[in-house]
Each structure stands twice: as C-alpha cells, then as structure tokens.
Design a protein around this motif. Structure first.
Motif, PDB file in Angstrom:
ATOM      1  N   ILE A 144       0.908  -0.992   0.026  1.00 25.91           N
ATOM      2  CA  ILE A 144      -0.013   0.084  -0.175  1.00 25.91           C
ATOM      3  C   ILE A 144       0.781   1.216  -0.102  1.00 25.91           C
ATOM      4  O   ILE A 144       1.930   1.257   0.934  1.00 25.91           O
ATOM      5  CB  ILE A 144      -1.160   0.015   1.134  1.00 25.91           C
ATOM      6  N   ILE A 145       0.814   2.041  -0.984  1.00 27.01           N
ATOM      7  CA  ILE A 145       1.498   3.326  -1.155  1.00 27.01           C
ATOM      8  C   ILE A 145       0.654   4.610  -0.641  1.00 27.01           C
ATOM      9  O   ILE A 145      -0.304   4.885  -0.944  1.00 27.01           O
ATOM     10  CB  ILE A 145       1.863   3.435  -2.535  1.00 27.01           C
ATOM     11  N   PHE A 146       1.613   5.386   0.114  1.00 25.33           N
ATOM     12  CA  PHE A 146       0.922   6.429   0.934  1.00 25.33           C
ATOM     13  C   PHE A 146       1.808   7.675   0.292  1.00 25.33           C
ATOM     14  O   PHE A 146       3.056   7.575   0.136  1.00 25.33           O
ATOM     15  CB  PHE A 146       1.087   6.304   2.148  1.00 25.33           C
ATOM     16  N   ASN A 147       1.091   8.881   0.436  1.00 24.72           N
ATOM     17  CA  ASN A 147       1.680  10.168   0.277  1.00 24.72           C
ATOM     18  C   ASN A 147       1.867  10.501   1.605  1.00 24.72           C
ATOM     19  O   ASN A 147       0.974  10.574   2.357  1.00 24.72           O
ATOM     20  CB  ASN A 147       0.899  11.187  -0.477  1.00 24.72           C
ATOM     21  N   LEU A 148       3.093  11.216   2.128  1.00 24.31           N
ATOM     22  CA  LEU A 148       3.036  12.001   3.331  1.00 24.31           C
ATOM     23  C   LEU A 148       2.850  13.368   3.222  1.00 24.31           C
ATOM     24  O   LEU A 148       3.394  14.049   2.416  1.00 24.31           O
ATOM     25  CB  LEU A 148       4.512  11.676   3.909  1.00 24.31           C
ATOM     26  N   ILE A 149       2.212  14.157   4.260  1.00 23.74           N
ATOM     27  CA  ILE A 149       1.870  15.500   3.958  1.00 23.74           C
ATOM     28  C   ILE A 149       2.066  16.080   5.433  1.00 23.74           C
ATOM     29  O   ILE A 149       1.729  15.410   6.268  1.00 23.74           O
ATOM     30  CB  ILE A 149       0.077  15.785   3.649  1.00 23.74           C
ATOM     31  N   ILE A 150       2.743  17.303   5.346  1.00 27.61           N
ATOM     32  CA  ILE A 150       2.712  18.188   6.493  1.00 27.61           C
ATOM     33  C   ILE A 150       1.821  19.402   5.937  1.00 27.61           C
ATOM     34  O   ILE A 150       2.243  19.947   4.915  1.00 27.61           O
ATOM     35  CB  ILE A 150       4.160  18.755   6.742  1.00 27.61           C
ATOM     36  N   THR A 151       0.717  19.697   6.831  1.00 25.75           N
ATOM     37  CA  THR A 151       0.143  20.559   6.368  1.00 25.75           C
ATOM     38  C   THR A 151       0.467  22.004   6.701  1.00 25.75           C
ATOM     39  O   THR A 151       1.234  22.214   7.451  1.00 25.75           O
ATOM     40  CB  THR A 151      -1.609  20.391   7.032  1.00 25.75           C
ATOM     41  N   GLY A 152       0.160  22.865   5.650  1.00 22.97           N
ATOM     42  CA  GLY A 152       0.272  24.336   5.872  1.00 22.97           C
ATOM     43  C   GLY A 152      -0.220  25.104   6.854  1.00 22.97           C
ATOM     44  O   GLY A 152      -1.235  24.389   7.694  1.00 22.97           O
ATOM     45  N   GLY A 153       0.259  26.326   7.294  1.00 18.75           N
ATOM     46  CA  GLY A 153      -0.488  27.001   7.981  1.00 18.75           C
ATOM     47  C   GLY A 153       0.489  28.142   8.941  1.00 18.75           C
ATOM     48  O   GLY A 153       1.716  27.801   8.865  1.00 18.75           O
ATOM     49  N   GLY A 154      -0.046  28.935   9.742  1.00 21.16           N
ATOM     50  CA  GLY A 154       0.550  29.978  10.401  1.00 21.16           C
ATOM     51  C   GLY A 154       1.364  29.338  11.495  1.00 21.16           C
ATOM     52  O   GLY A 154       2.651  29.801  12.177  1.00 21.16           O
ATOM     53  N   TYR A 155       1.073  28.098  12.038  1.00 17.10           N
ATOM     54  CA  TYR A 155       1.629  27.435  13.132  1.00 17.10           C
ATOM     55  C   TYR A 155       3.305  27.083  12.842  1.00 17.10           C
ATOM     56  O   TYR A 155       4.206  27.384  13.711  1.00 17.10           O
ATOM     57  CB  TYR A 155       1.040  26.248  13.605  1.00 17.10           C
ATOM     58  N   LEU A 156       3.591  27.279  11.427  1.00 12.28           N
ATOM     59  CA  LEU A 156       4.896  26.748  11.171  1.00 12.28           C
ATOM     60  C   LEU A 156       5.775  28.106  11.541  1.00 12.28           C
ATOM     61  O   LEU A 156       6.947  27.797  11.567  1.00 12.28           O
ATOM     62  CB  LEU A 156       4.868  26.463   9.620  1.00 12.28           C
ATOM     63  N   GLU A 157       5.416  29.254  11.521  1.00 15.44           N
ATOM     64  CA  GLU A 157       6.060  30.308  11.708  1.00 15.44           C
ATOM     65  C   GLU A 157       6.765  30.249  13.125  1.00 15.44           C
ATOM     66  O   GLU A 157       8.250  30.664  13.261  1.00 15.44           O
ATOM     67  CB  GLU A 157       5.483  31.538  11.843  1.00 15.44           C
ATOM     68  N   LYS A 158       6.189  29.649  14.202  1.00 14.91           N
ATOM     69  CA  LYS A 158       6.803  29.514  15.538  1.00 14.91           C
ATOM     70  C   LYS A 158       7.809  28.452  15.604  1.00 14.91           C
ATOM     71  O   LYS A 158       8.714  28.449  16.552  1.00 14.91           O
ATOM     72  CB  LYS A 158       5.759  29.305  16.546  1.00 14.91           C
ATOM     73  N   ILE A 159       7.895  27.231  14.552  1.00 18.36           N
ATOM     74  CA  ILE A 159       8.843  26.299  14.683  1.00 18.36           C
ATOM     75  C   ILE A 159       9.779  26.649  13.375  1.00 18.36           C
ATOM     76  O   ILE A 159      10.235  25.551  13.186  1.00 18.36           O
ATOM     77  CB  ILE A 159       8.302  24.941  14.701  1.00 18.36           C
ATOM     78  N   GLN A 160       9.946  27.657  12.684  1.00 18.21           N
ATOM     79  CA  GLN A 160      10.809  27.860  11.581  1.00 18.21           C
ATOM     80  C   GLN A 160      12.240  27.599  12.097  1.00 18.21           C
ATOM     81  O   GLN A 160      12.756  27.935  13.234  1.00 18.21           O
ATOM     82  CB  GLN A 160      10.780  29.329  11.013  1.00 18.21           C
ATOM     83  N   LYS A 161      12.950  26.769  11.091  1.00 23.42           N
ATOM     84  CA  LYS A 161      14.471  26.632  11.284  1.00 23.42           C
ATOM     85  C   LYS A 161      14.624  25.731  12.379  1.00 23.42           C
ATOM     86  O   LYS A 161      15.667  25.659  12.998  1.00 23.42           O
ATOM     87  CB  LYS A 161      15.126  27.805  11.528  1.00 23.42           C
ATOM     88  N   LYS A 162      13.587  24.942  12.525  1.00 22.74           N
ATOM     89  CA  LYS A 162      13.950  23.664  13.693  1.00 22.74           C
ATOM     90  C   LYS A 162      13.900  22.343  13.083  1.00 22.74           C
ATOM     91  O   LYS A 162      13.322  22.119  11.858  1.00 22.74           O
ATOM     92  CB  LYS A 162      12.652  23.660  14.808  1.00 22.74           C
ATOM     93  N   PHE A 163      14.286  21.434  13.754  1.00 16.90           N
ATOM     94  CA  PHE A 163      14.522  20.224  13.189  1.00 16.90           C
ATOM     95  C   PHE A 163      14.275  19.203  14.127  1.00 16.90           C
ATOM     96  O   PHE A 163      14.489  18.963  15.261  1.00 16.90           O
ATOM     97  CB  PHE A 163      16.116  19.779  12.993  1.00 16.90           C
TER      98      PHE A 163
END
Length: 336
Positions: A144-163
């Motif tokens: 079974i093959i899946f796409n993986l998605i990280i959904t967009g949104g303003g929440y990303l601003e607070k975790i920018q440049k993190k690993f």
C-alpha cells in the motif's frame, strides 16, 4: 416473545512473522518544509503484507499507526495532527485469487491525521480479505503506497528553522485483534526558512482513538425497542481562528458486512454536544451534511462529545440477522 440476536455497527521496523505472514514498510524518512503551504511527499511510504503458502484468508483485517516517539526539537514538540497520510494505490502480486484489492475496495479513509500518542486506523476494517488459496505453495504480496503530508499554516512560523526527530509505529491486525506484525519507522522533519506570508486563518479537527473506532452494539431486544445510544466523551476536538462549520459524510453508500448484508446509512443518527451547545441530530448519509456550526475558538482546542444512536422500534433492524456492519465517516472543518 420475540428474541433478537446481536447486531453491531462499526465506524471505522521490527518485523514480526506469524503463520507465514510478514509485515513491514519503508520509504522516505525525511520531510523538508520550505513554505507556509506545507509539503506533499508523493509515494513516500510503502507498507507491505506478504505471504508464502497455500492457505491465507484474513477477512476484516486492520492497519493502524501511532506516534511511538514524539517529534521533538529540543524541548519543542511538533504538532503531529499536522502530519497526514494519504493512501494512493496498491501494488504487488495476487494470483489465487487475483487481482489485488484497490484502495477503494479495501475501504481506506483519506487523509488520516496523527493523534498525539493515540492509535489511529489507516484501515479500520478491510472490506477485502487478504487471500491466497492454492493447492501448491504460492506467493502473495500486498503493498500500500502513501503520500506523506505536512499541512501548511501559520503554526509553522513559531517552529521555523527547527529540526524534529520522532518515529511512527505501524501495525497490521487480524479481525480478532491479534497482530500480524509491527514496523517502527523513524522520521525527521526540517522546517526551513519559510517563503510567502503566514496565513491568517487556521482550522484543525481530531478525534480520540475510541471515537475514531466507534461502534453501536445492539445486544438485547430492549436495544431494538428503545433505541441504542453510545456517547464518546470529548471524542472530537476543534480548533479554528474564524467561525467554522463541521460537515460529515459516509465514504460508502450503505453499511455492509463481511457476509454481504447491507443496511441503509440513516439507521444511525449522529449528534455533537459541548460547552458551547449541542448540534441537532442528523441521519448518516453519503451526502455531505453539516453537523455543527461554531464561533472562532481563537486557535484554542474545544472538545465535543460524539453521540451515535438508533431510533426506537426501527423495523429495518428487525429484518437483519446477527451481523457486524461497518462504514467509514469523513469529517471536515471549513470556514463559515
């Protein structure tokens, strides 16, 4: 005196080998986000069940995923409900009989969002069995093959440049809830310097494990006469930065059972209740129906009880023998 038999409605990497069946998985283990739109990684995950022998038959098998190790960057946690899996196709080999079942024939909800440390189901209860019946030893291979998605949104601003690093545990289950096997897969998520502007509106919806795998179990004659009601406390959580609405529809056009019985969807009613009020009950349907309208939560989570119930003296239930009928529901939250 009329006596009724039970009727049940269901809504729904270390490799372990049992009875000749193997379960495993592989794929892209790194996701890089460079935009507030998020990212889609096509065909990034493959889950596989294979078998060599003469007598494979597993009806109503299941496939689940849960966060094994939380996704962390120092003391910062990645919001795992923003991690989605979308089933896209099946591949492999099946000759006795063939061909392999499709995603639609299996009956897989899509997309599936992770839910903190709770288990969620990629296959709640398969409509197509794992099957390989032959006189001589032969090979069965379902991928079974899946796409993986990280959904967009303003929440990303607070975790920018993190690993972030973490891992997911995938498990294939038999109908009796014994495991076919499990596979732990590590993942890393890097949030780069984001392009574009952060969106101002955000929405999310999630369910507890119990509400994700809801069931209405009619066990006695009183359940048929009076109706059966099942409540999942705080089963659904909503977050929205504007006024919103929640819609729901059934993926299938009727309830169906492994034995081939079917029942209309409107045998089951759905209602939501929370601190801000209760929704009007609706009958389940394959058409999209609005179940809830609410005011902005200002981005904070707000929980609702999820209630399923049958109507009293529904004659359609009296005409069905003991069976287990299921469907899958798709909930969506959108701006109002």
């Amino acid at each position: 005196m009329i006596k009724r038999t039970p009727l049940l409605f269901l809504f729904t990497l270390i490799v372990v080998t049992l009875s000749g069946q193997n379960f495993g998985g592989w794929g892209t283990n790194h996701l890089y986000v460079a935009s507030y739109d998020g990212v889609v990684s096509p065909g990034a995950l493959t889950l596989r069940i294979d078998y060599s022998g003469t007598n494979l038959y597993e009806p109503a098998w299941k496939l689940s995923v849960k966060v094994k190790n939380p996704f962390k960057s120092g003391n910062v946690l990645f919001p795992v409900e923003k991690f989605q899996l979308v089933s896209v196709r099946t591949e492999g080999q099946a000759n006795n009989p063939g061909p392999l079942p499709t995603i639609q024939q299996i009956g897989m909800p899509s997309p599936v969002c992770l839910n903190n440390m709770s288990e969620v189901f990629l296959v709640p209860s398969s409509n197509a069995p794992l099957e390989n019946m032959s006189q001589w030893n032969s090979y069965y291979d379902l991928r079974i093959i899946f796409n993986l998605i990280i959904t967009g949104g303003g929440y990303l601003e607070k975790i920018q440049k993190k690993f972030f690093r973490g891992s997911l545990l995938f498990t294939a289950w038999r109908q009796d809830n014994t495991p076919i096997g499990s596979k732990e897969i590590p993942y890393s998520i890097r949030i780069g310097k984001l392009s574009g502007n952060p969106p101002s509106d955000e929405y999310s919806i999630s369910f507890t494990t119990e509400a994700t795998n809801a069931q209405v179990d009619l066990k006695s004659m009183a359940d048929y006469i009076n109706g059966k009601r099942v409540t999942y406390p705080d089963g659904m959580t909503i977050s929205a930065t504007t006024d919103y609405q929640v819609t729901v529809r059934s993926v299938e056009t009727f309830f169906s059972s492994p034995s081939g019985n079917t029942l209309p969807l409107d045998i089951i009613n759905l209602q939501l209740t929370g601190r801000s009020g209760s929704s009007l009950p609706i009958h389940l349907s394959a058409a999209r129906r609005t179940i809830l309208q609410g005011q902005s939560t200002n981005g904070l989570p707000e929980s609702y009880d999820v209630i399923y119930f049958t109507d009293p003296n529904d004659s359609r239930l009296l005409d069905v023998s003991c069976d287990q009928c299921s469907t899958q529901l798709m909930f969506e939250v959108t701006p109002l």
